[in-house]
Scaffold this motif. Sequence first.
Motif, PDB file in Angstrom:
ATOM      1  N   PRO A  56      36.985 -11.638  51.882  1.00 57.15           N
ATOM      2  CA  PRO A  56      36.000 -11.510  51.774  1.00 57.15           C
ATOM      3  C   PRO A  56      34.924 -11.360  53.290  1.00 57.15           C
ATOM      4  O   PRO A  56      35.425 -12.254  53.490  1.00 57.15           O
ATOM      5  CB  PRO A  56      35.621 -13.397  51.177  1.00 57.15           C
ATOM      6  N   VAL A  57      34.617 -10.721  53.284  1.00 61.82           N
ATOM      7  CA  VAL A  57      33.345 -10.766  54.855  1.00 61.82           C
ATOM      8  C   VAL A  57      31.957 -11.125  54.740  1.00 61.82           C
ATOM      9  O   VAL A  57      31.393 -11.149  53.990  1.00 61.82           O
ATOM     10  CB  VAL A  57      33.753  -9.587  55.676  1.00 61.82           C
ATOM     11  N   ILE A  58      32.363 -12.116  54.845  1.00 59.60           N
ATOM     12  CA  ILE A  58      30.218 -13.256  55.158  1.00 59.60           C
ATOM     13  C   ILE A  58      29.644 -12.256  56.279  1.00 59.60           C
ATOM     14  O   ILE A  58      30.199 -12.460  57.682  1.00 59.60           O
ATOM     15  CB  ILE A  58      30.478 -14.581  54.873  1.00 59.60           C
ATOM     16  N   MET A  59      28.774 -11.799  56.423  1.00 62.34           N
ATOM     17  CA  MET A  59      27.934 -11.323  57.296  1.00 62.34           C
ATOM     18  C   MET A  59      26.168 -12.076  57.474  1.00 62.34           C
ATOM     19  O   MET A  59      25.458 -11.633  56.508  1.00 62.34           O
ATOM     20  CB  MET A  59      28.028 -10.249  57.848  1.00 62.34           C
ATOM     21  N   ALA A  60      25.842 -12.623  58.066  1.00 59.76           N
ATOM     22  CA  ALA A  60      24.793 -13.304  58.373  1.00 59.76           C
ATOM     23  C   ALA A  60      23.627 -12.850  58.706  1.00 59.76           C
ATOM     24  O   ALA A  60      23.819 -12.409  60.250  1.00 59.76           O
ATOM     25  CB  ALA A  60      24.864 -14.698  58.894  1.00 59.76           C
ATOM     26  N   ASP A  61      22.648 -13.027  58.121  1.00 65.62           N
ATOM     27  CA  ASP A  61      21.242 -12.043  58.387  1.00 65.62           C
ATOM     28  C   ASP A  61      20.537 -12.328  59.842  1.00 65.62           C
ATOM     29  O   ASP A  61      20.595 -13.608  60.388  1.00 65.62           O
ATOM     30  CB  ASP A  61      19.906 -11.938  57.114  1.00 65.62           C
ATOM     31  N   GLY A  62      20.025 -11.651  60.901  1.00 63.11           N
ATOM     32  CA  GLY A  62      19.242 -12.624  61.992  1.00 63.11           C
ATOM     33  C   GLY A  62      18.145 -13.351  62.080  1.00 63.11           C
ATOM     34  O   GLY A  62      17.409 -12.892  61.170  1.00 63.11           O
ATOM     35  N   PHE A  63      17.144 -13.489  63.293  1.00 63.72           N
ATOM     36  CA  PHE A  63      15.951 -13.477  62.784  1.00 63.72           C
ATOM     37  C   PHE A  63      14.821 -13.094  63.176  1.00 63.72           C
ATOM     38  O   PHE A  63      14.831 -11.708  64.035  1.00 63.72           O
ATOM     39  CB  PHE A  63      15.986 -14.594  65.239  1.00 63.72           C
ATOM     40  N   SER A  64      13.638 -13.684  62.449  1.00 61.46           N
ATOM     41  CA  SER A  64      12.474 -13.263  62.064  1.00 61.46           C
ATOM     42  C   SER A  64      12.014 -13.554  61.764  1.00 61.46           C
ATOM     43  O   SER A  64      11.993 -14.802  61.330  1.00 61.46           O
ATOM     44  CB  SER A  64      12.485 -11.593  61.322  1.00 61.46           C
ATOM     45  N   LEU A  65      11.102 -13.254  61.038  1.00 57.27           N
ATOM     46  CA  LEU A  65       9.441 -14.087  60.418  1.00 57.27           C
ATOM     47  C   LEU A  65       9.885 -13.624  58.867  1.00 57.27           C
ATOM     48  O   LEU A  65       9.621 -12.519  58.479  1.00 57.27           O
ATOM     49  CB  LEU A  65       7.711 -14.252  60.980  1.00 57.27           C
ATOM     50  N   GLY A  66       9.944 -15.512  58.211  1.00 57.53           N
ATOM     51  CA  GLY A  66      10.298 -14.389  56.864  1.00 57.53           C
ATOM     52  C   GLY A  66      10.924 -14.845  55.740  1.00 57.53           C
ATOM     53  O   GLY A  66      12.192 -14.827  56.619  1.00 57.53           O
ATOM     54  N   ARG A  67      11.481 -14.661  54.911  1.00 62.60           N
ATOM     55  CA  ARG A  67      12.046 -14.564  53.854  1.00 62.60           C
ATOM     56  C   ARG A  67      13.612 -13.338  54.566  1.00 62.60           C
ATOM     57  O   ARG A  67      12.800 -12.395  54.957  1.00 62.60           O
ATOM     58  CB  ARG A  67      12.141 -14.540  52.595  1.00 62.60           C
ATOM     59  N   SER A  68      14.686 -13.151  54.454  1.00 61.68           N
ATOM     60  CA  SER A  68      15.046 -12.238  54.766  1.00 61.68           C
ATOM     61  C   SER A  68      15.127 -10.424  54.355  1.00 61.68           C
ATOM     62  O   SER A  68      14.784 -11.445  51.973  1.00 61.68           O
ATOM     63  CB  SER A  68      17.148 -12.594  55.056  1.00 61.68           C
ATOM     64  N   LYS A  69      15.440  -9.987  54.231  1.00 53.85           N
ATOM     65  CA  LYS A  69      14.985  -9.154  53.917  1.00 53.85           C
ATOM     66  C   LYS A  69      16.716  -8.264  53.130  1.00 53.85           C
ATOM     67  O   LYS A  69      16.533  -7.308  54.334  1.00 53.85           O
ATOM     68  CB  LYS A  69      13.632  -7.682  53.833  1.00 53.85           C
ATOM     69  N   LEU A  70      17.390  -8.986  52.700  1.00 56.49           N
ATOM     70  CA  LEU A  70      18.722  -7.817  52.861  1.00 56.49           C
ATOM     71  C   LEU A  70      18.605  -6.374  52.172  1.00 56.49           C
ATOM     72  O   LEU A  70      20.236  -5.210  52.616  1.00 56.49           O
ATOM     73  CB  LEU A  70      19.697  -8.689  51.680  1.00 56.49           C
TER      74      LEU A  70
END
Length: 401
Positions: A56-70
Amino acid sequence: MSETTEPNVGSFTLGGPLTAEPAGPIEVPEHDEWPLPNGFAWVFPGEGDHEGLVRPVIMADGFSLGRSKLDRLYHGLESGYPFISELRRRGRDVILLGFDERSASILDNAQAAEAAIMRAIAEQRSEARLVVGGFSMGGIVTRYALADLESRRIDHRTGLYFSYDSPHHGASIPVGVQAFSHFIPFPNDFAKQMNSPAARQMLWQHYDKDTGKIGVAPERTEFLAALDRVGGWPQIPIKIAVANGRADGVGLPEVKPGDVALRIERIYPGTTFYTQAQGDDVTVAYLNRRLPKAEKTITTNGFPELDGAPGGTLHTYQILAETLRKLGGKADLRHEDVCFVPSVSAVAIRGIEKQDDLYADINALNPDESALDEFRCSSTTTAHTAITEELCTWIMDRLHD
């Protein structure tokens, strides 16, 4: 437009390539979704004949406003260089970690990261150690999460931590731009983003909308103290990082300190933003609006020349100018991009408060000054979190079982 107010030009938010809206529809491969505390994850299995998670490679989203848009994150990670596809081709299971609110406290979003790590361990069908990291703020979230797990004697089974242009020593958004978000006479998304918990935790200097003062936000002081309480960094995994800025002390030489960056007419007439210069009582913005009538001059004291510094860039003034033009404004745009995450911050080798440190030739420094085990800066100045073959292959070459 109301006859008693200027238009609401704050409908935009600032973001890098990984948050940009693609021109066409996004095609995302089949994947599983994990619900998590304060977040969620999409799981893309690696290529090969195997059941369950193996590497497994876990990659986290960054900063913005609102829910992540994966879906946008996936698209961004496949643009410029097919990072996810190449990881999967090499047999890696890619887990994209998203947050219910990207601008929430880093400590809150670290709960999602910790839950993702523990679920990956529970579902893993091999003894391979995890790879955990993230982009921009995602690298800070996972840094804290791993250190917190270690402080509580919980085995995170992580062999490698990585960050991609993460602001380990702080990020910079021009304080004149921050002030303008609150000068708009409407509640707006831009002001909400600038005043969010995560922004206040990551920005080196923050404009306080209530007092008009510029300084280190209390939330940043509290976050750094919380990070210290868990040891500052995870100690078990190898720690690596990449920066979108250069390592030779060269940033944006065309961005001269004290230059006009953007001047506005027709709406907010005469409002002018200047690039950051050194010294005291330095004017960085003149803000003016007709309705309701108000004007304000924003000045700084003791700042280095942040806007032209070596680092990952943000289209700060371009985004602002385009929004103003859409609403009838005339924008004289001189500098589209400014530094957002300085190189010395992304590779955790120097602070960004002093001019000499901000513009340091990283190549000439002792790498032991960094808290990281290994790092790489881009050979050319690139946009914050821009996915490039140079940086991605450097990371992948360090993924060992």
